[in-house]
Each structure stands twice: as C-alpha cells, then as structure tokens.
Scaffold this active site. Structure first.
Site, short mmCIF file in Angstrom:
data_model
loop_
_atom_site.label_atom_id
_atom_site.label_comp_id
_atom_site.label_asym_id
_atom_site.label_seq_id
_atom_site.Cartn_x
_atom_site.Cartn_y
_atom_site.Cartn_z
N CYS A 6 -91.37 -84.80 -79.56
CA CYS A 6 -90.83 -84.60 -80.91
C CYS A 6 -91.03 -83.15 -81.39
O CYS A 6 -92.15 -82.65 -81.41
CB CYS A 6 -91.52 -85.57 -81.87
SG CYS A 6 -91.10 -85.30 -83.59
N ASP A 32 -86.59 -74.53 -93.28
CA ASP A 32 -85.58 -75.07 -92.38
C ASP A 32 -84.93 -73.91 -91.61
O ASP A 32 -84.66 -72.85 -92.17
CB ASP A 32 -84.51 -75.84 -93.18
CG ASP A 32 -83.66 -76.73 -92.28
OD1 ASP A 32 -83.75 -77.96 -92.43
OD2 ASP A 32 -82.90 -76.19 -91.45
N ASN A 88 -82.86 -87.86 -95.10
CA ASN A 88 -81.75 -88.47 -94.37
C ASN A 88 -82.32 -89.47 -93.37
O ASN A 88 -83.29 -89.17 -92.68
CB ASN A 88 -80.96 -87.38 -93.64
CG ASN A 88 -80.39 -86.35 -94.60
OD1 ASN A 88 -80.01 -86.68 -95.72
ND2 ASN A 88 -80.33 -85.09 -94.19
N GLY A 94 -77.40 -89.27 -91.71
CA GLY A 94 -77.29 -87.92 -91.16
C GLY A 94 -78.59 -87.37 -90.61
O GLY A 94 -78.77 -86.16 -90.52
N HIS A 99 -88.29 -87.58 -86.94
CA HIS A 99 -89.67 -87.49 -87.47
C HIS A 99 -89.48 -87.36 -88.97
O HIS A 99 -88.79 -86.43 -89.44
CB HIS A 99 -90.37 -86.27 -86.86
CG HIS A 99 -91.79 -86.05 -87.34
ND1 HIS A 99 -92.86 -85.91 -86.47
CD2 HIS A 99 -92.30 -85.90 -88.59
CE1 HIS A 99 -93.97 -85.70 -87.17
NE2 HIS A 99 -93.65 -85.70 -88.46
N HIS A 101 -88.98 -86.57 -92.59
CA HIS A 101 -89.04 -85.28 -93.30
C HIS A 101 -88.23 -85.38 -94.59
O HIS A 101 -87.25 -86.12 -94.67
CB HIS A 101 -88.51 -84.14 -92.43
CG HIS A 101 -87.15 -84.38 -91.85
ND1 HIS A 101 -86.95 -85.16 -90.73
CD2 HIS A 101 -85.92 -83.95 -92.23
CE1 HIS A 101 -85.66 -85.20 -90.45
NE2 HIS A 101 -85.01 -84.49 -91.35
N HIS A 103 -86.17 -82.94 -97.19
CA HIS A 103 -85.61 -81.63 -97.49
C HIS A 103 -85.89 -81.35 -98.97
O HIS A 103 -85.55 -82.17 -99.83
CB HIS A 103 -84.09 -81.63 -97.30
CG HIS A 103 -83.64 -81.91 -95.90
ND1 HIS A 103 -83.18 -80.93 -95.06
CD2 HIS A 103 -83.55 -83.07 -95.20
CE1 HIS A 103 -82.82 -81.47 -93.91
NE2 HIS A 103 -83.03 -82.77 -93.97
P1 5GP Z 1 -81.99 -83.92 -90.65
O1 5GP Z 1 -80.65 -83.50 -90.13
O2 5GP Z 1 -82.71 -84.80 -89.64
O3 5GP Z 1 -81.98 -84.49 -92.02
O4 5GP Z 1 -82.83 -82.58 -90.81
C1 5GP Z 1 -83.34 -81.89 -89.72
C2 5GP Z 1 -83.45 -80.46 -90.16
O5 5GP Z 1 -84.35 -79.81 -89.27
C3 5GP Z 1 -82.14 -79.69 -90.11
O6 5GP Z 1 -81.84 -79.19 -91.40
C4 5GP Z 1 -82.40 -78.58 -89.10
O7 5GP Z 1 -81.84 -77.34 -89.49
C5 5GP Z 1 -83.91 -78.50 -89.05
N1 5GP Z 1 -84.46 -78.12 -87.78
C6 5GP Z 1 -84.15 -78.63 -86.56
N2 5GP Z 1 -84.90 -78.07 -85.60
C7 5GP Z 1 -85.72 -77.20 -86.23
C8 5GP Z 1 -86.75 -76.32 -85.76
O8 5GP Z 1 -87.05 -76.22 -84.57
N3 5GP Z 1 -87.38 -75.56 -86.70
C9 5GP Z 1 -87.07 -75.64 -88.04
N4 5GP Z 1 -87.74 -74.85 -88.87
N5 5GP Z 1 -86.11 -76.45 -88.51
C10 5GP Z 1 -85.45 -77.22 -87.62
ZN ZN Z 2 -92.90 -86.36 -84.46
#
Ligand code: 5GP
Ligand code: ZN
Length: 115
Positions: A6, A32, A88, A94, A99, A101, A103
């Site tokens: 992860c 992000d 999300n 989306g 893991h 999180h 935003h």
């Molecule tokens: P999700 O799409 O799951 O709601 O959000 C995942 C977020 O993680 C996305 O906005 C993406 O830009 C961010 N993200 C993915 N990989 C990385 C990473 O390696 N480092 C950082 N800082 N952000 C990441």
């Molecule tokens: Zn994790």
C-alpha cells in the site's frame, strides 16, 4: 490489499517520501501529488484501513482523526474561509488508493454538487 503493497502505508512509514504537513502517533497529513485546489492535503490514519466500510471498530482512531481536522485547517490557512473534507469510497465514490484518506480541500470556492 496487503498493507505491504500500500502506497499510503509506505508514506506513513516514510518508506517513500511525501510533503508532510502534520504528523502524530496515529495520523499523517501530506500534500496531494495532484492537487485540485490551492490547498489539497490528505489526512490518513497510519494504520491500514481500506475505507470507511472497514472502520466500524475504529471509533477512537476516527475520533482522533476528526478532531485533528480543526488544527490542520488552521495550519493550512483554510479555517477562516472554509474547506471541504471528503472520503471517496470504492468504485462509485472514485477511490483510487485503498487506504482510508480524507481530502481536505480549500483555498477557493468549491463547486457543489460534485461531478
Ligand atoms: P482517491 O482518488 O483515492 O480519493 O485519492 C487518492 C489521492 O492520492 C489522489 O488525489 C492522488 O493524487 C493522491 N496520490 C496518489 N498517489 C500519491 C502519492 O504517491 N503521493 C501523494 N502525495 N499523493 C498521492
Ligand atoms: Zn495502507
């Protein structure tokens, strides 16, 4: 998903770098990689939990995370004008990183409803 695979577990353990805004024993906050607002940070529990559907037993951890949001909002200068906190979840939500999180988005007026 195994926590060993992860990306956010690797960020939490500092195996891979991130631009960290805040950290304590239970949570981490970092910028992000692809920000969609002037302020866009991710608030994660260090423990691997895939999403809110797996968090039913995590009252203490979630309480700690949620009560930290005010501090993080002040640190990132979005407390005065406001912000959005969103998690999300799975395909329709989306979610791309499995893991948990949140935003934290701010620094401009955000559209509603989301697309
Ligand atoms: P999700 O799409 O799951 O709601 O959000 C995942 C977020 O993680 C996305 O906005 C993406 O830009 C961010 N993200 C993915 N990989 C990385 C990473 O390696 N480092 C950082 N800082 N952000 C990441
Ligand atoms: Zn994790």
């Amino acid at each position: 998903m195994l926590s060993a695979d992860c990306i956010f577990c690797k960020i939490a353990s500092k195996e891979i770098p991130a631009d960290i805004v805040y950290e304590d024993e239970k949570i981490m906050v970092f910028h992000d990689l692809n920000k969609v607002a002037p302020v866009h940070v991710l608030v994660i529990p260090k423990k691997h939990i895939e999403n809110m559907l797996d968090a039913e037993q995590e009252e203490g951890l979630l309480g700690h995370l949620m009560k930290s949001v005010a501090t993080i909002a002040k640190m990132t200068n979005v407390a005065e004008d406001g912000f959005r906190l969103v998690s999300n979840t799975k395909e329709n939500g989306g979610q791309t990183v499995p893991h948990l999180h949140f935003h934290l988005l701010g620094g401009r007026a955000l559209d509603w409803p989301p697309g």
